[in-house]
Motif scaffolding. Structure first.
Motif, PDB file in Angstrom:
ATOM      1  N   THR A  79       0.754  -1.156   0.006  1.00 52.17           N
ATOM      2  CA  THR A  79       0.092  -0.091  -0.058  1.00 52.17           C
ATOM      3  C   THR A  79       1.155   1.336   0.015  1.00 52.17           C
ATOM      4  OG1 THR A  79      -1.834  -1.122   0.978  1.00 52.17           O
ATOM      5  CG2 THR A  79      -1.864   1.377   1.242  1.00 52.17           C
ATOM      6  N   TYR A  80       1.840   1.316   0.922  1.00 49.49           N
ATOM      7  CA  TYR A  80       2.886   2.355   0.785  1.00 49.49           C
ATOM      8  C   TYR A  80       3.461   2.578  -0.364  1.00 49.49           C
ATOM      9  CZ  TYR A  80       7.376   4.419   1.305  1.00 49.49           C
ATOM     10  OH  TYR A  80       8.634   5.046   1.121  1.00 49.49           O
ATOM     11  N   SER A  81       3.969   1.654  -1.282  1.00 46.22           N
ATOM     12  CA  SER A  81       4.410   1.805  -2.417  1.00 46.22           C
ATOM     13  C   SER A  81       3.447   2.294  -3.552  1.00 46.22           C
ATOM     14  CB  SER A  81       5.015   0.522  -2.793  1.00 46.22           C
ATOM     15  OG  SER A  81       4.346  -0.534  -3.176  1.00 46.22           O
ATOM     16  N   LEU A  82       2.167   1.903  -3.306  1.00 49.83           N
ATOM     17  CA  LEU A  82       1.361   2.514  -4.406  1.00 49.83           C
ATOM     18  C   LEU A  82       1.282   3.890  -4.281  1.00 49.83           C
ATOM     19  CD1 LEU A  82      -1.478  -0.392  -4.384  1.00 49.83           C
ATOM     20  CD2 LEU A  82       0.224  -0.084  -6.148  1.00 49.83           C
ATOM     21  N   ILE A  83       0.894   4.293  -2.685  1.00 52.65           N
ATOM     22  CA  ILE A  83       0.645   5.605  -2.645  1.00 52.65           C
ATOM     23  C   ILE A  83       1.951   6.615  -3.173  1.00 52.65           C
ATOM     24  CG2 ILE A  83       0.383   7.434  -0.984  1.00 52.65           C
ATOM     25  CD1 ILE A  83      -2.081   5.178  -1.663  1.00 52.65           C
ATOM     26  N   HIS A  84       3.205   6.120  -2.778  1.00 54.93           N
ATOM     27  CA  HIS A  84       4.415   7.174  -2.919  1.00 54.93           C
ATOM     28  C   HIS A  84       4.915   6.777  -4.398  1.00 54.93           C
ATOM     29  CE1 HIS A  84       4.422   7.002   1.558  1.00 54.93           C
ATOM     30  NE2 HIS A  84       5.376   8.010   1.326  1.00 54.93           N
ATOM     31  N   ASP A  85       4.372   5.886  -5.187  1.00 59.72           N
ATOM     32  CA  ASP A  85       4.838   5.861  -6.469  1.00 59.72           C
ATOM     33  C   ASP A  85       3.798   7.167  -7.235  1.00 59.72           C
ATOM     34  OD1 ASP A  85       6.026   4.630  -8.769  1.00 59.72           O
ATOM     35  OD2 ASP A  85       3.785   3.983  -9.316  1.00 59.72           O
ATOM     36  N   ASP A  86       2.877   7.308  -6.759  1.00 59.94           N
ATOM     37  CA  ASP A  86       1.822   8.278  -7.488  1.00 59.94           C
ATOM     38  C   ASP A  86       2.338   9.750  -7.177  1.00 59.94           C
ATOM     39  OD1 ASP A  86       0.530   6.368  -8.848  1.00 59.94           O
ATOM     40  OD2 ASP A  86      -1.031   6.295  -7.455  1.00 59.94           O
ATOM     41  N   LEU A  87       3.027   9.981  -6.069  1.00 59.89           N
ATOM     42  CA  LEU A  87       3.640  11.345  -5.636  1.00 59.89           C
ATOM     43  C   LEU A  87       4.528  11.922  -6.712  1.00 59.89           C
ATOM     44  CD1 LEU A  87       4.225  10.681  -2.048  1.00 59.89           C
ATOM     45  CD2 LEU A  87       2.467  11.668  -2.796  1.00 59.89           C
ATOM     46  N   PRO A  88       4.253  13.173  -7.273  1.00 58.68           N
ATOM     47  CA  PRO A  88       5.201  13.617  -8.345  1.00 58.68           C
ATOM     48  C   PRO A  88       6.541  13.784  -7.812  1.00 58.68           C
ATOM     49  CG  PRO A  88       3.180  15.207  -7.484  1.00 58.68           C
ATOM     50  CD  PRO A  88       3.296  14.065  -6.749  1.00 58.68           C
ATOM     51  N   ALA A  89       6.971  14.091  -6.696  1.00 55.40           N
ATOM     52  CA  ALA A  89       8.364  14.052  -6.223  1.00 55.40           C
ATOM     53  C   ALA A  89       8.928  12.858  -6.312  1.00 55.40           C
ATOM     54  CB  ALA A  89       8.513  14.377  -4.770  1.00 55.40           C
ATOM     55  N   MET A  90       8.437  11.728  -6.708  1.00 59.77           N
ATOM     56  CA  MET A  90       8.779  10.272  -6.589  1.00 59.77           C
ATOM     57  C   MET A  90       9.092  10.057  -8.213  1.00 59.77           C
ATOM     58  SD  MET A  90       9.151   9.761  -3.421  1.00 59.77           S
ATOM     59  CE  MET A  90       9.638   8.121  -2.974  1.00 59.77           C
TER      60      MET A  90
END
Length: 91
Positions: A79-90
């Motif tokens: 779940t963490y990886s899904l959310i952070h993958d969508d962040l523009p900074a990532m």
């Protein structure tokens, strides 16, 4: 097929219950952070990763209860990886 769907729904309910047990207490984080974590983790999902881990554990004669923390951790990391993958900074 009905039996398989019924069994999968039982697994999902079991995993959801265990995920709630492993969620931190609400006071451990600022409310907005806690709400975001809960929203992301419980927004729905098939819970295939923890289901497969627990099924594999049972298939080789392991203790499902001992594997539950690992199954929940895997779902939380996913779940963490899904959310952070969508962040523009990532990107």
């Amino acid at each position: 097929m009905k039996d398989l769907n019924k069994q999968m729904n039982q697994w999902i309910a079991y995993i959801e219950e265990k995920l709630k047990e492993f969620m931190p207490e609400q006071g451990e984080f600022p409310p907005v952070i806690f709400e975001a974590m809960a929203y992301s983790l419980f927004a729905g999902g098939k819970r295939l990763r923890p289901m497969m881990l627990l099924a594999a554990c049972e298939a080789v004669g392991g203790n499902k209860e001992e594997a539950v923390p690992f199954a929940c951790a895997m779902e939380m990391i996913h779940t963490y990886s899904l959310i952070h993958d969508d962040l523009p900074a990532m990107d």
